[in-house]
Design a protein around this motif. Structure first.
Motif, PDB file in Angstrom:
ATOM      1  N   HIS A 164       0.838  -1.202   0.000  1.00  0.00           N
ATOM      2  CA  HIS A 164       0.000   0.000   0.000  1.00  0.00           C
ATOM      3  C   HIS A 164       0.875   1.255   0.000  1.00  0.00           C
ATOM      4  O   HIS A 164       1.954   1.260   0.596  1.00  0.00           O
ATOM      5  CB  HIS A 164      -0.911   0.000   1.225  1.00  0.00           C
ATOM      6  CG  HIS A 164      -1.789  -1.210   1.324  1.00  0.00           C
ATOM      7  ND1 HIS A 164      -2.914  -1.378   0.554  1.00  0.00           N
ATOM      8  CD2 HIS A 164      -1.690  -2.334   2.085  1.00  0.00           C
ATOM      9  CE1 HIS A 164      -3.483  -2.539   0.838  1.00  0.00           C
ATOM     10  NE2 HIS A 164      -2.757  -3.139   1.760  1.00  0.00           N
TER      11      HIS A 164
ATOM     12  N   PRO B 232       1.710   7.731  -5.742  1.00  0.00           N
ATOM     13  CA  PRO B 232       0.748   6.729  -5.233  1.00  0.00           C
ATOM     14  C   PRO B 232       0.399   5.654  -6.249  1.00  0.00           C
ATOM     15  O   PRO B 232      -0.098   4.599  -5.886  1.00  0.00           O
ATOM     16  CB  PRO B 232      -0.483   7.578  -4.875  1.00  0.00           C
ATOM     17  CG  PRO B 232      -0.366   8.804  -5.713  1.00  0.00           C
ATOM     18  CD  PRO B 232       1.108   9.073  -5.854  1.00  0.00           C
ATOM     19  N   ASP B 233       0.657   5.906  -7.554  1.00  0.00           N
ATOM     20  CA  ASP B 233       0.296   4.933  -8.579  1.00  0.00           C
ATOM     21  C   ASP B 233       1.476   4.063  -8.977  1.00  0.00           C
ATOM     22  O   ASP B 233       1.396   3.298  -9.947  1.00  0.00           O
ATOM     23  CB  ASP B 233      -0.254   5.650  -9.814  1.00  0.00           C
ATOM     24  CG  ASP B 233       0.757   6.623 -10.416  1.00  0.00           C
ATOM     25  OD1 ASP B 233       1.721   6.994  -9.703  1.00  0.00           O
ATOM     26  OD2 ASP B 233       0.573   7.031 -11.576  1.00  0.00           O
TER      27      ASP B 233
ATOM     28  N   LEU C 239      -3.157  10.751  -2.894  1.00  0.00           N
ATOM     29  CA  LEU C 239      -3.854   9.492  -3.199  1.00  0.00           C
ATOM     30  C   LEU C 239      -5.074   9.753  -4.083  1.00  0.00           C
ATOM     31  O   LEU C 239      -5.705  10.819  -4.005  1.00  0.00           O
ATOM     32  CB  LEU C 239      -4.307   8.812  -1.908  1.00  0.00           C
ATOM     33  CG  LEU C 239      -3.227   8.318  -0.936  1.00  0.00           C
ATOM     34  CD1 LEU C 239      -3.895   7.722   0.301  1.00  0.00           C
ATOM     35  CD2 LEU C 239      -2.308   7.305  -1.595  1.00  0.00           C
TER      36      LEU C 239
ATOM     37  N   GLN D  44      -8.136   5.021  -3.429  1.00  0.00           N
ATOM     38  CA  GLN D  44      -7.051   4.706  -2.506  1.00  0.00           C
ATOM     39  C   GLN D  44      -7.308   5.291  -1.127  1.00  0.00           C
ATOM     40  O   GLN D  44      -6.973   4.680  -0.109  1.00  0.00           O
ATOM     41  CB  GLN D  44      -5.720   5.228  -3.058  1.00  0.00           C
ATOM     42  CG  GLN D  44      -5.219   4.492  -4.283  1.00  0.00           C
ATOM     43  CD  GLN D  44      -3.947   5.106  -4.832  1.00  0.00           C
ATOM     44  OE1 GLN D  44      -3.830   6.324  -4.972  1.00  0.00           O
ATOM     45  NE2 GLN D  44      -2.966   4.267  -5.157  1.00  0.00           N
TER      46      GLN D  44
ATOM     47  N   GLU E 110      -9.884   3.084   0.543  1.00  0.00           N
ATOM     48  CA  GLU E 110      -9.255   1.833   0.945  1.00  0.00           C
ATOM     49  C   GLU E 110      -8.398   2.042   2.195  1.00  0.00           C
ATOM     50  O   GLU E 110      -8.402   1.222   3.112  1.00  0.00           O
ATOM     51  CB  GLU E 110      -8.374   1.304  -0.189  1.00  0.00           C
ATOM     52  CG  GLU E 110      -7.658   0.002   0.154  1.00  0.00           C
ATOM     53  CD  GLU E 110      -6.469  -0.275  -0.745  1.00  0.00           C
ATOM     54  OE1 GLU E 110      -5.858  -1.345  -0.587  1.00  0.00           O
ATOM     55  OE2 GLU E 110      -6.129   0.591  -1.573  1.00  0.00           O
TER      56      GLU E 110
END
Length: 513
Positions: free
Chosen positions: A21, A84-85, A140, A144, A147
């Motif tokens: 993550h 974040p990706d 994010l 995301q 999550e």
């Protein structure tokens, strides 16, 4: 802890899942063994990143495009997660995303050991980590974020379009960042009101039946409060384990050095004692004192008295710019006896505290001048006090009047008040410096009143007329054991060449920062 560079062949599934993550609350400590070299390298890089965050925070508006661009660049240069990706299945140069997240995880826990030791250290560490977390959370994507919330037991769900439709007008009226057009386009979170008291207090959200409806750009406020609370409790628990950690002679010098590096120069070593005469103080207060000290000086001259908080803040500042103990006693005595205090009462009631500042009384602590963070965050002024930070603790109208008296231009006052409104108080102080010294843009990040004084003297003297040396060693505020820790560091350096090289690099980096 292992010296060989062999890595554990087996890492638990939970840790592997953790690094899957892009963001975490650092609730689970790292479980693997690492070598001392990696321990040192991770710690230094993490500290460089946090120092960059501190400097950017006083040079740019937080989360502005330029702020994010520079922080993104620094994260990339230090091999910390910044996208974040990112996905290890895609080809990329340098360390894998898994390695970057592992480094982020381990380095955070290393600095916990260094920064749990005092209240000042904890406060600084929490502030920088919260700013780093804010930046990462805002980067994010919406799925995301959702999550992340669920993975950390923050069961906040988005409301459906059907729920949103009858609340449309209420959501528009209660959320100043939301218009009728954007209500349909963005997510709203339904959160128990007790988890969003800051937003309720400032009336930024719609409250109904014990729940608040928060637009997705404001959910970060809830998450940050949770992160700050968790980290504060974790640092308190970490402090209890320090005796065991300090028993390891390999780690104690390194952790002490890391904890002393954060504040940069502390302005406690007076190499130019006596070079500033008492007759110069009035003139210097108008030219080279930051607004907080100028305010204290003016109040002292007008009322011939300052309360304890003001005497400590101003007295230590004067000590830092070069006033000797004898000069300080003469300065405070001459001013107080002009008011309601006679010379005998001063000697009995106030002289002790002046000598105490210089480490000549009580526990013999050689107190250091207050940093901006300490002025802003500790001991806020109450009725009748004059200490604190004017940009943080003064009402906007009173601040405006003060700036007008000090002949700041109307456009400059507007710029300062806009920064204050956005809670960018150190940036407001830096703007005040630029306006009062006719400088387009200061080439430093302001984080200490005595730094303001030295930079002012440089600007006014063409870079030559500096009142005191600027190569003082690093140490934490009000640290009576600083000399002892320095000796411990030298002893450890004799036994470990690698540690010596690391500390030299760290010294060089933070002296230049």
């Amino acid at each position: 802890m292992q010296f060989p560079s062999r890595r554990r062949k087996f890492i638990t599934n939970s840790q592997t899942e953790l690094y899957g993550h892009p963001l975490q609350f650092y609730g689970q400590p790292p479980l693997e063994n690492i070598c001392l070299t990696e321990f040192e390298a991770f710690a230094v890089d993490r500290l460089k990143l946090l120092k960059t965050i501190e400097n950017l925070g006083v040079s740019y508006v937080k989360l502005s495009d330029l702020y994010k661009k520079k922080l993104d660049s620094e994260s990339k240069a230090l091999n910390f997660p910044y996208r974040p990706d990112a996905d290890d299945r895609k080809p990329q140069a340098g360390p894998s995303e898994y390695e970057k997240r592992r480094k982020d995880h381990i380095s955070h826990f290393i600095l916990r050991l260094a920064y749990c030791q005092t209240e000042d250290l904890r406060r600084w560490f929490i502030q920088q980590e919260v700013d780093l977390f804010r930046y990462r959370f805002n980067e994010l994507y919406p799925p995301q974020k959702l999550e992340f919330l669920h993975r950390n037991n923050l069961q906040y769900d988005t409301i459906s379009a059907e729920e949103k439709k009858p609340l449309r007008d209420k959501l528009v009226n209660s959320s100043y960042t939301v218009s009728g057009i954007t209500v349909e386009e963005q997510d709203f979170y339904k959160v128990p009101f007790q988890d969003a008291l800051d937003l309720v207090r400032t009336r930024k959200v719609y409250l109904k039946a014990g729940y608040v409806y928060i637009p997705h750009q404001d959910i970060v406020t809830i998450v940050l409060n949770d992160f700050r609370t968790r980290l504060s409790k974790a640092l308190a628990l970490t402090a209890r384990s320090l005796p065991a950690v300090h028993s390891d002679e390999r780690l104690q010098p390194l952790l002490n050095h890391l904890s002393h590096a954060y504040v940069g120069q502390d302005y406690s070593i007076q190499k130019n004692v006596g070079k500033i005469s008492l007759d110069q103080i009035d003139s210097l207060s108008g030219k080279s004192f930051p607004l907080c000290m100028r305010q204290l000086h003016q109040s002292l001259r007008e009322n011939h008295h300052l309360r304890h908080g003001g005497r400590m803040q101003y007295g230590l500042f004067l000590k830092g710019i070069g006033l000797s103990l004898e000069q300080a006693l003469q300065f405070w005595r001459s001013e107080f006896i002009r008011g309601k205090v006679d010379a005998d009462k001063f000697d009995k009631a106030y002289a002790y505290s002046v000598r105490h500042m210089f480490g000549k009384e009580g526990k013999r602590t050689d107190y250091t001048p207050y940093s901006c963070m300490k002025v802003i965050l500790s001991n806020p002024p109450s009725q009748g006090d004059h200490h604190g930070c004017p940009f943080r603790h003064s009402e906007p109208e009173l601040l405006k009047q003060k700036l007008q008296v000090y002949k700041v231009s109307p456009s400059g006052i507007s710029q300062i008040l806009e920064l204050v409104k956005g809670m960018h108080v150190q940036l407001a102080c830096q703007k005040y410096f630029e306006l009062t010294h006719n400088i387009e843009e200061a080439n430093f990040s302001l984080n200490h009143p005595n730094q303001y004084f030295i930079e002012s003297q440089k600007a006014l003297g063409g870079g030559k007329d500096v009142k005191r040396e600027t190569d003082a060693p690093h140490k934490s505020q009000e640290n009576p054991a600083a000399k002892g820790s320095g000796a411990a560091g030298e002893s450890a350096a004799n036994t470990s060449q690698g540690l010596a090289e690391m500390t030299e690099e760290l010294d060089s980096y933070f002296q230049d920062a």
